[in-house]
Design an enzyme around this catalytic site. Structure first.
Site, PDB file in Angstrom:
ATOM      1  N   GLY A   3       0.829  -1.211   0.000  1.00 15.87           N
ATOM      2  CA  GLY A   3       0.000   0.000   0.000  1.00 15.87           C
ATOM      3  C   GLY A   3       0.864   1.263   0.000  1.00 15.87           C
ATOM      4  CG  ASP A  22      -2.473  -0.768   8.176  1.00 20.37           C
ATOM      5  OD1 ASP A  22      -1.932  -1.254   7.157  1.00 20.37           O
ATOM      6  OD2 ASP A  22      -2.619  -1.400   9.250  1.00 20.37           O
ATOM      7  NE  ARG A  71       2.275 -16.367  -1.942  1.00 19.41           N
ATOM      8  CZ  ARG A  71       2.898 -16.922  -2.967  1.00 19.41           C
ATOM      9  NH1 ARG A  71       3.057 -18.228  -3.020  1.00 19.41           N
ATOM     10  NH2 ARG A  71       3.357 -16.186  -3.956  1.00 19.41           N
ATOM     11  NE  ARG A  77       0.285 -15.201  -5.699  1.00 17.50           N
ATOM     12  CZ  ARG A  77       1.223 -15.832  -6.414  1.00 17.50           C
ATOM     13  NH1 ARG A  77       1.086 -17.105  -6.718  1.00 17.50           N
ATOM     14  NH2 ARG A  77       2.288 -15.184  -6.829  1.00 17.50           N
ATOM     15  CG  ASN A  84      -5.756 -11.958   3.398  1.00 18.80           C
ATOM     16  OD1 ASN A  84      -5.527 -11.584   4.554  1.00 18.80           O
ATOM     17  ND2 ASN A  84      -4.799 -12.160   2.514  1.00 18.80           N
ATOM     18  CG  ASN A 109      -2.287 -12.884  -3.331  1.00 20.29           C
ATOM     19  OD1 ASN A 109      -2.813 -12.942  -4.440  1.00 20.29           O
ATOM     20  ND2 ASN A 109      -1.020 -12.540  -3.138  1.00 20.29           N
ATOM     21  NE  ARG A 140       7.046 -11.474  -9.239  1.00 20.44           N
ATOM     22  CZ  ARG A 140       6.166 -11.606  -8.254  1.00 20.44           C
ATOM     23  NH1 ARG A 140       5.143 -12.430  -8.387  1.00 20.44           N
ATOM     24  NH2 ARG A 140       6.312 -10.935  -7.140  1.00 20.44           N
ATOM     25  CG  HIS A 164      -1.752 -13.536  -8.811  1.00 23.61           C
ATOM     26  ND1 HIS A 164      -0.603 -13.393  -9.546  1.00 23.61           N
ATOM     27  CD2 HIS A 164      -1.464 -13.038  -7.587  1.00 23.61           C
ATOM     28  CE1 HIS A 164       0.326 -12.836  -8.794  1.00 23.61           C
ATOM     29  NE2 HIS A 164      -0.164 -12.622  -7.600  1.00 23.61           N
TER      30      HIS A 164
HETATM   31  N1  LIG Z   1      -1.876  -9.494  -6.403  1.00 18.45           N
HETATM   32  C1  LIG Z   1      -0.570  -9.404  -6.305  1.00 18.45           C
HETATM   33  O1  LIG Z   1       0.132  -9.418  -7.307  1.00 18.45           O
HETATM   34  C2  LIG Z   1       0.071  -9.266  -4.958  1.00 18.45           C
HETATM   35  C3  LIG Z   1       1.425  -8.941  -4.842  1.00 18.45           C
HETATM   36  C4  LIG Z   1       1.965  -8.726  -3.575  1.00 18.45           C
HETATM   37  C5  LIG Z   1       1.179  -8.872  -2.449  1.00 18.45           C
HETATM   38  N2  LIG Z   1      -0.120  -9.244  -2.597  1.00 18.45           N
HETATM   39  C6  LIG Z   1      -0.998  -9.396  -1.444  1.00 18.45           C
HETATM   40  O2  LIG Z   1      -1.306  -8.110  -0.929  1.00 18.45           O
HETATM   41  C7  LIG Z   1      -1.600  -8.198   0.464  1.00 18.45           C
HETATM   42  C8  LIG Z   1      -0.765  -7.186   1.227  1.00 18.45           C
HETATM   43  O3  LIG Z   1       0.612  -7.486   1.117  1.00 18.45           O
HETATM   44  P1  LIG Z   1       1.687  -6.564   1.860  1.00 18.45           P
HETATM   45  O4  LIG Z   1       3.024  -7.071   1.491  1.00 18.45           O
HETATM   46  O5  LIG Z   1       1.354  -5.130   1.641  1.00 18.45           O
HETATM   47  O6  LIG Z   1       1.360  -6.954   3.393  1.00 18.45           O
HETATM   48  P2  LIG Z   1       1.667  -6.080   4.706  1.00 18.45           P
HETATM   49  O7  LIG Z   1       1.556  -7.009   5.856  1.00 18.45           O
HETATM   50  O8  LIG Z   1       2.919  -5.302   4.527  1.00 18.45           O
HETATM   51  O9  LIG Z   1       0.475  -5.034   4.754  1.00 18.45           O
HETATM   52  C9  LIG Z   1      -0.859  -5.428   4.934  1.00 18.45           C
HETATM   53  C10 LIG Z   1      -1.489  -4.418   5.866  1.00 18.45           C
HETATM   54  O10 LIG Z   1      -2.884  -4.664   5.964  1.00 18.45           O
HETATM   55  C11 LIG Z   1      -3.267  -4.154   7.219  1.00 18.45           C
HETATM   56  N3  LIG Z   1      -4.613  -4.565   7.576  1.00 18.45           N
HETATM   57  C12 LIG Z   1      -5.017  -5.749   8.111  1.00 18.45           C
HETATM   58  N4  LIG Z   1      -6.348  -5.722   8.326  1.00 18.45           N
HETATM   59  C13 LIG Z   1      -6.807  -4.519   7.910  1.00 18.45           C
HETATM   60  C14 LIG Z   1      -8.087  -3.907   7.861  1.00 18.45           C
HETATM   61  N5  LIG Z   1      -9.168  -4.551   8.281  1.00 18.45           N
HETATM   62  N6  LIG Z   1      -8.169  -2.650   7.378  1.00 18.45           N
HETATM   63  C15 LIG Z   1      -7.076  -2.007   6.936  1.00 18.45           C
HETATM   64  N7  LIG Z   1      -5.831  -2.529   6.954  1.00 18.45           N
HETATM   65  C16 LIG Z   1      -5.699  -3.778   7.431  1.00 18.45           C
HETATM   66  C17 LIG Z   1      -2.176  -4.672   8.151  1.00 18.45           C
HETATM   67  O11 LIG Z   1      -2.150  -3.962   9.384  1.00 18.45           O
HETATM   68  C18 LIG Z   1      -0.924  -4.451   7.302  1.00 18.45           C
HETATM   69  O12 LIG Z   1      -0.275  -3.221   7.601  1.00 18.45           O
HETATM   70  C19 LIG Z   1      -1.326  -9.658   0.842  1.00 18.45           C
HETATM   71  O13 LIG Z   1      -2.517 -10.395   0.837  1.00 18.45           O
HETATM   72  C20 LIG Z   1      -0.404 -10.140  -0.272  1.00 18.45           C
HETATM   73  O14 LIG Z   1      -0.467 -11.547  -0.435  1.00 18.45           O
HETATM   74  C21 LIG Z   1      -0.678  -9.429  -3.813  1.00 18.45           C
END
Ligand SMILES: NC(=O)c1ccc[n+]([C@@H]2O[C@H](COP(=O)([O-])OP(=O)(O)OC[C@H]3O[C@@H](n4cnc5c(N)ncnc54)[C@H](O)[C@@H]3O)[C@@H](O)[C@H]2O)c1
Length: 301
Positions: A3, A22, A71, A77, A84, A109, A140, A164
């Protein structure tokens, strides 16, 4: 991480004011202050606010949902579904009522199922919900081809479709280097190795990082989608979209080529596929359907 890093890429492009939300107290406020203090150095004027309250997002044009667990090494995922689904459900409910006209980009995910949940829970039209996966998976593959051939990444065009997950479908027949088909310039074993590394690209980074998953490449992919929407670029990218008969698939979010503009998804484009490619896409779609079925047992909509 994804984010705040999306916010960084967007601030650099100076195309939007940004709100980071967050649940962790102080974290989005701290990150937004840090980002705001980078802006004088790069000479960009955007407003970046951090909050624990969804109220701060009121009236947004675009909502990017990255909330949720990433993950850990060894996880798929799909293992993230139970945790999630509730986080994405809540994030959509809270944002859609404050920004009913927004376009939603989902990153959390398991991606295709979380995008499906967002559309259903938010009662959103399909053109306003897009899952980010294809730009990343294709990038990638492009990066691995560039490393192999020592050619500029700009010359490399790769297209990865499907869900994905590990069953994603790198379209080697459509991929090329400056117009030269990939299959003609790479020996089959090297191309297979690139396809396999692409499929497992996220997992490779997780096992190296040990805590958390990739965020630079996923978030720049989101930034490219946001830019395409805000600038009404009619940009064609691979992304997860709600299919309603395209590629003979229905009622799932799935990685397909979409054209993005100010209203969201303008159209889904269809490649002519051979039997091998069709079979691979169907296998990938079946994997997505299975996670959707598990979702239906968790959330009613
Ligand atoms: N689609 C893709 O290509 C892709 C790529 C990378 C990561 N992801 C996914 O994205 C998600 C986030 O990854 P990340 O590396 O940023 O994780 P991260 O842990 O760094 O950040 C996730 C954030 O979500 C917050 N959170 C949890 N519950 C919440 C809520 N109810 N409201 C608001 N915020 C909340 C957490 O406090 C945390 O800060 C994961 O599910 C990851 O698997 C997807």
């Amino acid at each position: 991480m994804t984010g705040a890093t999306t916010a960084l890429w967007l601030a650099e492009r100076e195309i939007a004011d940004l709100v980071l939300v967050d649940v962790l107290e102080g974290m989005p406020q701290g990150k937004s202050l840090d980002l705001s203090q980078a802006l004088p150095v790069i000479g960009k004027d955007v407003t970046i606010i951090g909050s624990n309250d969804f109220e701060a997002t009121t009236g947004s044009d675009i909502i990017v949902i990255t909330a949720g667990l990433p993950r850990k090494p060894g996880m798929s995922r799909d293992d993230l579904l139970t945790a999630n689904a509730e986080i994405v459900r809540k994030s959509v409910v809270e944002t859609v009522k404050r920004s009913p006209e927004a376009i939603f980009i989902i990153l959390t995910n398991p991606l295709d199922t979380m995008a499906y949940l967002a559309m259903k829970i938010g009662k959103l039209p399909p053109e306003r919900v897009i899952g980010q996966a294809g730009i990343l998976d294709s990038a990638r593959m492009r990066a691995f081809v560039a490393m192999e051939l020592k050619v500029s990444v700009e010359n490399i065009n790769c297209y990865v479709l499907g869900g994905h997950g590990d069953e994603m479908v790198p379209l080697t027949r459509h991929s090329n280097v400056a117009g030269f088909p990939l299959r003609e310039i790479l020996p089959p074993d090297r191309l297979d190795a690139i396809v396999n590394r692409t499929r497992k690209g996220g997992g490779e980074i997780i096992s190296l990082l040990k805590t958390g998953s990739a965020y630079y490449a996923p978030s720049v992919a989101v930034a490219q989608m946001v830019e395409a929407i805000l600038k009404d670029k009619h940009l064609i990218i691979p992304a997860s979209a709600y299919v309603q008969g395209e590629y003979n698939l229905r009622d799932i979010f799935f990685g397909v080529p979409v054209q993005l503009g100010r209203k969201g998804i303008e159209k889904i484009l269809e490649y002519e596929l051979d039997e091998v490619e069709k079979t691979a896409l169907e296998k990938s779609a079946e994997a997505v359907r299975q996670i959707n079925e598990a979702l239906h047992k968790l959330v009613s909509f």
